[in-house]
Design a protein around this motif. Structure first.
Motif, PDB file in Angstrom:
ATOM      1  N   SER A 266      16.301 -34.719  46.351  1.00 13.78           N
ATOM      2  CA  SER A 266      14.584 -34.379  46.217  1.00 13.78           C
ATOM      3  C   SER A 266      15.483 -35.096  47.458  1.00 13.78           C
ATOM      4  N   LYS A 267      15.940 -35.259  48.318  1.00 16.24           N
ATOM      5  CA  LYS A 267      15.907 -36.289  49.248  1.00 16.24           C
ATOM      6  C   LYS A 267      16.132 -34.769  50.899  1.00 16.24           C
ATOM      7  N   PRO A 268      16.999 -33.926  50.297  1.00 14.81           N
ATOM      8  CA  PRO A 268      17.383 -33.640  51.069  1.00 14.81           C
ATOM      9  C   PRO A 268      16.145 -32.205  51.462  1.00 14.81           C
ATOM     10  N   GLN A 269      15.316 -32.034  50.197  1.00 15.75           N
ATOM     11  CA  GLN A 269      14.261 -31.182  49.611  1.00 15.75           C
ATOM     12  C   GLN A 269      13.132 -31.619  51.252  1.00 15.75           C
ATOM     13  N   LEU A 270      13.091 -33.133  50.751  1.00 13.54           N
ATOM     14  CA  LEU A 270      11.911 -33.067  51.707  1.00 13.54           C
ATOM     15  C   LEU A 270      12.403 -33.556  52.785  1.00 13.54           C
ATOM     16  N   ALA A 271      13.659 -33.447  53.104  1.00 17.18           N
ATOM     17  CA  ALA A 271      14.067 -33.376  54.795  1.00 17.18           C
ATOM     18  C   ALA A 271      13.814 -32.218  55.090  1.00 17.18           C
ATOM     19  N   LYS A 272      13.874 -31.197  54.457  1.00 12.43           N
ATOM     20  CA  LYS A 272      13.700 -29.721  54.931  1.00 12.43           C
ATOM     21  C   LYS A 272      12.218 -29.274  54.980  1.00 12.43           C
ATOM     22  N   GLY A 273      11.032 -29.831  53.981  1.00 10.11           N
ATOM     23  CA  GLY A 273       9.820 -29.996  54.159  1.00 10.11           C
ATOM     24  C   GLY A 273       9.403 -28.855  53.192  1.00 10.11           C
ATOM     25  N   ARG A 274      10.493 -28.758  52.083  1.00 12.39           N
ATOM     26  CA  ARG A 274       9.953 -28.504  50.587  1.00 12.39           C
ATOM     27  C   ARG A 274       9.303 -29.397  50.041  1.00 12.39           C
ATOM     28  N   PHE A 288      16.346 -41.051  53.621  1.00 14.04           N
ATOM     29  CA  PHE A 288      16.312 -39.795  53.718  1.00 14.04           C
ATOM     30  C   PHE A 288      16.509 -38.794  55.583  1.00 14.04           C
ATOM     31  N   ARG A 289      15.946 -40.209  56.126  1.00 16.25           N
ATOM     32  CA  ARG A 289      16.922 -39.616  57.476  1.00 16.25           C
ATOM     33  C   ARG A 289      18.674 -38.986  57.541  1.00 16.25           C
ATOM     34  N   ASP A 290      18.817 -39.624  56.219  1.00 17.55           N
ATOM     35  CA  ASP A 290      20.643 -39.336  55.920  1.00 17.55           C
ATOM     36  C   ASP A 290      20.463 -38.492  56.105  1.00 17.55           C
ATOM     37  N   ALA A 291      19.933 -38.342  55.089  1.00 16.50           N
ATOM     38  CA  ALA A 291      20.174 -36.794  54.207  1.00 16.50           C
ATOM     39  C   ALA A 291      19.472 -35.216  55.403  1.00 16.50           C
ATOM     40  N   ALA A 292      18.481 -35.509  56.309  1.00 19.76           N
ATOM     41  CA  ALA A 292      17.634 -34.852  57.604  1.00 19.76           C
ATOM     42  C   ALA A 292      18.967 -34.334  58.124  1.00 19.76           C
ATOM     43  N   GLU A 293      19.874 -35.306  58.296  1.00 15.02           N
ATOM     44  CA  GLU A 293      20.887 -35.359  59.067  1.00 15.02           C
ATOM     45  C   GLU A 293      22.072 -34.520  58.418  1.00 15.02           C
ATOM     46  N   LYS A 294      22.246 -34.633  57.587  1.00 18.99           N
ATOM     47  CA  LYS A 294      22.922 -33.795  56.995  1.00 18.99           C
ATOM     48  C   LYS A 294      22.400 -32.308  56.726  1.00 18.99           C
ATOM     49  N   ALA A 295      21.252 -31.778  56.490  1.00 18.53           N
ATOM     50  CA  ALA A 295      20.709 -30.900  56.141  1.00 18.53           C
ATOM     51  C   ALA A 295      20.041 -30.071  57.267  1.00 18.53           C
ATOM     52  N   GLY A 296      20.455 -30.838  58.950  1.00 20.83           N
ATOM     53  CA  GLY A 296      20.585 -29.808  60.011  1.00 20.83           C
ATOM     54  C   GLY A 296      19.091 -29.969  60.242  1.00 20.83           C
TER      55      GLY A 296
END
Length: 442
Positions: A266-274, A288-296
């Motif tokens: 769920s972390k990268p999914q929220l970070a990507k706007g899904r 979640f901010r770490d997940a955003a960085e990893k997801a670009g």
């Protein structure tokens, strides 16, 4: 946090053991009841190898916890710290506590009743002493002594993707549950994101909803009042909280199948706007901010907002401890274990690393809560004078305010997987609670 469902292997035996523990059977864990873990007088003389049980499996795996241990050894050179990361922390640790084998230092599981703390944990000192320096000591105080110390404080709130909410046309925080639902409906209509994600399958995120209690009415006595009042009466805080969760699910503003959710995913999914929104705590923002960085994606897209309720035009947020660290009352190295807790709380930088509230009184708020400061959100800490009695009533009623089960039932009811209606469901909770309150502690 990375807690997960209890594994099914050996489920009957595990659940039976858990039932014994929660009902008051202490196994061999009560053999040293009343022991103290005294502060080290001379760090150079403290020695021993200690095992620290932790729910931070991510930081055990990536070596972050080892870095803390290496720093700790610079002050306590004769102490070796080993970590045991446990994915299903609540499920596994409460079972192990029927024995003496639950590490030297551990995070206190939510299933352990407060009055039982002296049976399982060594005292860290008096509340009068520790309360001068640290926040949250009342949460783990029994008989005037403190049995655990959280290394961080948290504030509850909604993790949300700012871009998703903006694309849906919402830039201001909702001030009522009705406004919040309107916002989720706009996300569903105008974006491709899942408006709200329950994390139903992983269970523990559902327990986070109880942390909203106190925010609805900005009430310091919210927890104590449960002793004398029906928690789900019309207009009550828990009824407001649970009704919002129910309405989100009933109106199909959540994922299609809650039984397939995945916390880590769920972390990268929220970070990507899904995903648009989740109810968690300020501790989660850094993850979640770490997940955003990893997801670009942009970490600044991760926002945090309070429960949609105001008193006199002002939001309220409850500052509370995360898991409290405690010393196993059976530990052969209590001094070393206490040394770890003291150092980790005061010197490790763990709170700053998690963008969390410091347990040290007078410390500044973390940057992650800057929006709360800018919008004049009021912080309160719930009075804990009757917390043990509340826990006793909760256990007697077999509801579990700090457990996920009843809110899983609530979600199942809302999505049609369970028969009944909301009034009947909450009415049953009220009946069980009030009956237990009449007989508990009398």
């Amino acid at each position: 946090m990375t807690l997960h469902r209890l594994r099914t292997t050996g489920a009957v035996a595990l659940l039976a053991a858990a039932a014994l523990l929660v009902s008051g059977c202490t196994g061999s864990g009560a053999s040293s009841e009343g022991a103290d873990a005294k502060a080290a007088a001379d760090p150079a003389k403290v020695s021993g190898t200690i095992t620290v049980l932790t729910h931070r499996t991510d930081w055990v795996q990536n070596g972050t916890m080892k870095k803390y241990a290496d720093e700790f050894r610079k002050t306590y050179p004769k102490v070796t710290v080993k970590f045991e990361g446990i994915t299903d922390y609540e499920g596994e640790v409460k079972i192990r506590m029927n024995t003496k084998n639950y590490g030297d230092v551990l995070m206190i599981p939510g299933a352990i009743k407060k009055n039982d703390y002296p049976k399982f944990f060594a005292s860290l000192g008096t509340q009068a002493e520790r309360g001068e320096k640290f926040q949250f000591t009342a949460f783990t105080t029994v008989g005037g002594k403190v049995y655990g110390q959280s290394p961080i404080g948290v504030a509850p709130g909604f993790l949300y993707n700012k871009k998703v909410w903006k694309d849906a046309g919402i830039t201001d925080w909702p001030t009522t549950p009705a406004e919040f639902l309107t916002g989720l409906k706009a996300i569903k209509a105008r974006t491709d994101a899942v408006p709200y994600y329950t994390n139903f399958k992983d269970m523990w995120p559902l327990t986070q909803w109880t942390t909203a209690m106190g925010s609805v009415g900005c009430a310091i006595q919210a927890n104590n009042d449960l002793v004398d009042h029906d928690p789900w009466a019309k207009g009550s805080e828990l009824r407001t909280i649970d009704t919002l969760l129910y309405d989100m699910v009933r109106e199909k503003l959540v994922e299609k199948d809650p039984s397939t959710t995945n916390w880590e995913g769920s972390k990268p999914q929220l970070a990507k706007g899904r995903i648009g929104t989740m109810w968690l705590g300020s501790w989660a923002v850094s993850q979640f901010r770490d997940a955003a960085e990893k997801a670009g994606t942009d970490p600044d897209d991760i926002g945090f907002m309070p429960f949609p309720a105001q008193v006199d035009g002002r939001f309220c947020a409850v500052a509370s401890p995360d898991y409290a660290q405690a010393v196993n009352v059976n530990s052969a190295h209590k001094e070393a274990a206490r040394a770890w807790i003291d150092w980790f709380t005061e010197k490790s930088g763990y709170a700053a690393d998690n963008l969390a509230l410091s347990p040290l009184k007078g410390a500044p708020l973390p940057d992650v809560l800057k929006p709360y400061t800018e919008k004049n959100v009021k912080f309160i800490e719930l009075d804990q004078a009757r917390a043990a009695l509340v826990d006793d009533i909760d256990n007697a009623a077999e509801i579990g305010l700090k457990k996920p089960d009843y809110r899983q039932d609530l979600v199942d009811l809302a999505r049609g997987a369970k028969k009944g209606d909301l009034d009947g469901f909450l009415g049953d909770l009220s009946k069980r609670w009030t009956e237990a309150a009449r007989t508990t502690g009398s």
